[in-house]
Enzyme design. Structure first.
Site, short mmCIF file in Angstrom:
data_model
loop_
_atom_site.label_atom_id
_atom_site.label_comp_id
_atom_site.label_asym_id
_atom_site.label_seq_id
_atom_site.Cartn_x
_atom_site.Cartn_y
_atom_site.Cartn_z
N CYS A 193 -15.82 -44.06 -71.30
CA CYS A 193 -15.59 -43.55 -72.66
C CYS A 193 -15.83 -44.59 -73.74
CB CYS A 193 -14.18 -43.01 -72.77
SG CYS A 193 -12.93 -44.25 -72.41
N GLU A 222 -22.67 -38.41 -77.11
CA GLU A 222 -22.18 -39.34 -76.09
C GLU A 222 -23.13 -39.29 -74.89
OE1 GLU A 222 -18.34 -38.36 -74.35
OE2 GLU A 222 -17.84 -40.49 -74.31
N LYS A 269 -3.21 -32.47 -62.81
CA LYS A 269 -4.41 -31.74 -62.43
C LYS A 269 -5.59 -32.71 -62.50
CE LYS A 269 -7.46 -29.78 -64.52
NZ LYS A 269 -8.52 -30.33 -63.56
N GLU A 287 -6.81 -38.43 -75.15
CA GLU A 287 -7.76 -39.53 -75.00
C GLU A 287 -9.11 -38.90 -74.80
OE1 GLU A 287 -5.04 -42.80 -75.24
OE2 GLU A 287 -7.22 -42.59 -75.32
N1 LIG Z 1 -10.54 -41.70 -74.25
C1 LIG Z 1 -10.41 -41.97 -72.96
O1 LIG Z 1 -9.52 -42.74 -72.52
C2 LIG Z 1 -11.36 -41.34 -71.99
C3 LIG Z 1 -11.33 -41.81 -70.68
C4 LIG Z 1 -12.21 -41.20 -69.76
C5 LIG Z 1 -13.08 -40.18 -70.15
N2 LIG Z 1 -13.06 -39.78 -71.43
C6 LIG Z 1 -13.99 -38.74 -71.87
O2 LIG Z 1 -14.03 -37.68 -70.89
C7 LIG Z 1 -15.34 -37.14 -70.83
C8 LIG Z 1 -15.86 -37.19 -69.42
O3 LIG Z 1 -14.86 -36.74 -68.51
P1 LIG Z 1 -14.90 -35.25 -67.95
O4 LIG Z 1 -16.30 -34.79 -67.79
O5 LIG Z 1 -13.99 -35.15 -66.79
O6 LIG Z 1 -14.24 -34.45 -69.17
P2 LIG Z 1 -13.82 -32.92 -69.19
O7 LIG Z 1 -13.22 -32.69 -70.51
O8 LIG Z 1 -14.92 -32.04 -68.75
O9 LIG Z 1 -12.67 -32.80 -68.06
C9 LIG Z 1 -11.51 -33.58 -68.16
C10 LIG Z 1 -10.39 -32.87 -67.41
O10 LIG Z 1 -10.11 -31.65 -68.08
C11 LIG Z 1 -10.19 -30.57 -67.19
N3 LIG Z 1 -10.60 -29.37 -67.92
C12 LIG Z 1 -11.84 -29.01 -68.31
N4 LIG Z 1 -11.79 -27.82 -68.95
C13 LIG Z 1 -10.48 -27.43 -68.97
C14 LIG Z 1 -9.77 -26.30 -69.46
N5 LIG Z 1 -10.39 -25.31 -70.10
N6 LIG Z 1 -8.43 -26.23 -69.27
C15 LIG Z 1 -7.79 -27.23 -68.63
N7 LIG Z 1 -8.40 -28.32 -68.13
C16 LIG Z 1 -9.73 -28.42 -68.30
C17 LIG Z 1 -11.16 -31.02 -66.13
O11 LIG Z 1 -10.98 -30.27 -64.95
C18 LIG Z 1 -10.77 -32.47 -65.98
O12 LIG Z 1 -9.64 -32.57 -65.16
C19 LIG Z 1 -16.18 -37.97 -71.76
O13 LIG Z 1 -16.29 -37.36 -73.01
C20 LIG Z 1 -15.39 -39.27 -71.90
O14 LIG Z 1 -15.66 -39.94 -73.11
C21 LIG Z 1 -12.23 -40.33 -72.38
O1 LIG Z 2 -13.49 -44.21 -69.54
C1 LIG Z 2 -12.35 -44.30 -69.60
C2 LIG Z 2 -11.46 -45.49 -69.46
O2 LIG Z 2 -10.32 -45.32 -70.29
C3 LIG Z 2 -12.18 -46.75 -69.81
S1 LIG Z 2 -11.23 -48.14 -69.43
O3 LIG Z 2 -11.30 -48.34 -67.98
O4 LIG Z 2 -9.83 -47.92 -69.83
O5 LIG Z 2 -11.86 -49.25 -70.17
#
Ligand SMILES: NC(=O)c1ccc[n+]([C@@H]2O[C@H](COP(=O)([O-])OP(=O)(O)OC[C@H]3O[C@@H](n4cnc5c(N)ncnc54)[C@H](O)[C@@H]3O)[C@@H](O)[C@H]2O)c1
Ligand SMILES: O=C[C@H](O)CS(=O)(=O)O
Length: 499
Positions: free
Chosen positions: A303, A402, A191, A269
């Site tokens: 992130c 964040e 998804k 993650e």
């Molecule tokens: N740790 C990592 O590797 C990593 C990498 C990228 C982004 N992030 C984090 O992600 C966040 C930004 O990304 P974002 O805005 O897409 O995050 P988000 O949590 O809003 O969405 C992430 C995914 O989850 C889905 N989602 C949201 N609510 C849901 C629910 N109730 N049920 C099922 N799926 C749901 C979204 O549609 C999307 O596909 C930031 O906090 C960033 O730090 C972490």
């Molecule tokens: O933001 C999310 C990614 O995991 C960062 S990275 O491209 O893996 O450094």
């Protein structure tokens, strides 16, 4: 400015060499199908705030069909040898490479990520496929308590995996999960984020063209209003044995609760709040260049982007001055323009969140060294000027939340204990950075940072070989590296008697 941006674009399809990459339906059991409801949802270009595509709006019924397709294809897929699966992944990577420019254009237009960065992400996404395509998993034979027994330990694919990915790395977050899952012998339901489904759908189309068997990879593009119901299916259907989620901590917690009902294996993650610590003895140029690279990658929407800059008082003025010089030189523009260093944020909500954090900091006494304009940017609604705030303090929201945007918030510290206390004060623990020429101090500091990944005198810390992940509320499990495949495997012992 909008006219210039439009000039860079005709329709998205017209900019592609292979329009087959532009998929508007979801993929279930080897078929590109519309949503049961027949409804569509828009995909917008954050740079121009215009629709670039309409995609089938998958809901609960569609998600159930996708899970069923993955379940039915599991036995045949797991029965292939790792070499057979590896050859398929290698072909998939080749096709991605051949279409990298189109994939970068699609990614740029749906996410706002400048095309050069988007191309870099496509290569990053390929690196996971290439690494796992050549990987083997090994079991063990253990020494016996008696000479009439033999104890074997094998690793087996966990089964149907639900992958939920964020919008900020729509290609790499897909392949960082899918490549090890597929190599392990699992089948998947992906998804993608509602803001950026096109990249994932294009990659799935290339998987099909590589010869991917039907039902092994399924993609359910889902609009914001149906995410909850699709998520319910993916986290509660008994056929799904694994949830691999990348996204915000809040959503991760929600999914963990839902997955508990059927005790699904999970990888999380989640969000970050990385400290970037600069000691007095740091190499100033190295620290500033590292800060700029890590902070302004995708406009800070990463992130592991530094979120809190902690600079020791002896180097503070010089650091701020050098940072201001480089930030002022950044070119904010259209992602398709090769001169652009930074494009828009993903959407208006993201832009307004960043503006709110900046306003709160200013109201509480932060110095606006550059940027910081709260009114609408001349480029458009979703843009925010790269900003440097000095004199930040712990009573500001920006020191705890964040940012996920192009804002450098700098606070001063006196000594190592203060820097460590502030660094570890966050409930997040994904990444951290430390710059000092005293490697003994740096290593001790890195050892005490409560994070999953540290950059010491280096801010580019991600690659396919790194076990990527965090501690505390930044998640559980690791992606990439040899560890990444274990997330999609179960361990089984077989005790052979009567020998
Ligand atoms: N740790 C990592 O590797 C990593 C990498 C990228 C982004 N992030 C984090 O992600 C966040 C930004 O990304 P974002 O805005 O897409 O995050 P988000 O949590 O809003 O969405 C992430 C995914 O989850 C889905 N989602 C949201 N609510 C849901 C629910 N109730 N049920 C099922 N799926 C749901 C979204 O549609 C999307 O596909 C930031 O906090 C960033 O730090 C972490
Ligand atoms: O933001 C999310 C990614 O995991 C960062 S990275 O491209 O893996 O450094």
């Amino acid at each position: 400015m909008a006219a210039m941006q439009q000039k860079l674009r005709t329709s998205l399809a017209a900019t592609l060499s292979d329009t087959g990459l532009l998929r508007s339906d979801g993929l279930i059991n080897g078929k590109w199908v519309k949503a049961a409801s027949g409804k569509l949802f828009p995909v917008n270009d954050p740079g121009t705030d215009t629709k670039v595509a309409s995609v089938s709006a998958f809901g609960e019924a569609d998600a159930k069909l996708a899970v069923s397709a993955a379940e039915q294809s599991f036995d045949a897929w797991r029965s292939k040898t790792m070499q057979e699966r590896g050859r398929l992944l290698s072909r998939w990577s080749e096709l991605i490479g051949e279409n990298s420019s189109d994939l970068a254009t699609i990614m740029c237009l749906e996410s706002g990520k400048p095309k050069a960065e988007s191309k870099g992400e496509v290569n990053y996404a390929m690196s996971f496929i290439n690494m796992y395509a050549g990987m083997q998993t090994n079991g063990m034979v253990l020494p016996q308590q008696t000479d009439s027994h033999l104890l074997m330990v094998t690793k087996e694919p966990v089964g149907v995996c639900a992958l939920l990915t964020p919008w900020n790395f729509p290609a790499a977050m897909f392949t960082r999960k899918a490549a090890p899952a597929l190599m392990a012998g699992c089948t998947i339901v992906l998804k993608p984020a509602e803001d950026t489904p096109l990249t994932a759908l294009a990659l799935a189309w290339l998987w099909e063209r590589a010869g991917g068997p039907k039902g092994v990879v399924n993609v359910v593009p889902t609009p914001r209003e149906l995410v909850q119901e699709v998520g319910n299916v993916l986290t509660t259907d008994e056929a799904v044995r694994k949830i691999s989620f990348t996204g915000s901590t809040a959503v991760g917690k929600h999914l963990l609760k839902q997955a508990a009902g059927t005790v699904k294996k999970t990888s999380m993650e989640l969000g970050g709040n990385a400290p970037f610590v600069v000691f007095d003895d740091a190499n100033l140029e190295l620290a500033v260049n590292g800060a700029m690279t890590a902070k302004f990658r995708f406009g800070g929407q990463v992130c592991i982007a530094p979120n809190r800059f902690l600079v020791q008082e002896g180097i503070y003025e010089a650091f701020v001055a050098k940072m201001a010089e480089q930030i002022r030189a950044l070119r904010v523009g259209d992602g398709l323009d090769s001169r652009t260093n930074m494009g828009p944020l993903i959407n208006l909500a993201a832009r307004d969140k960043v503006a709110g954090l900046v306003k709160d900091a200013i109201d509480k006494g932060a110095d606006v060294v550059c940027g910081g304009q709260l009114e609408q940017h001349e480029m458009g609604n979703n843009f925010f000027a790269p900003t440097l705030l000095g004199g930040c303090t712990l009573d500001m929201r920006i020191s705890h939340e964040e940012i996920f945007g192009p804002v450098v918030a700098v606070m001063k510290f006196k000594d190592v204990d203060e820097a460590l206390t502030i660094s570890n004060s966050s409930r997040s623990g994904l990444a951290g950075y430390v710059y000092t020429q005293d490697y003994s101090r740096g290593m001790r500091f890195a050892g005490k940072l409560e994070v999953g990944m540290v950059g010491m005198n280096e801010s580019s810390i991600s690659s396919c070989v790194v076990p990527f992940g965090g501690v505390k509320e930044s998640g559980m499990g690791r992606e990439g590296s040899v560890m990444g495949m274990d997330e999609f495997m179960e361990v089984k012992s077989i005790c052979l008697g009567g020998i």
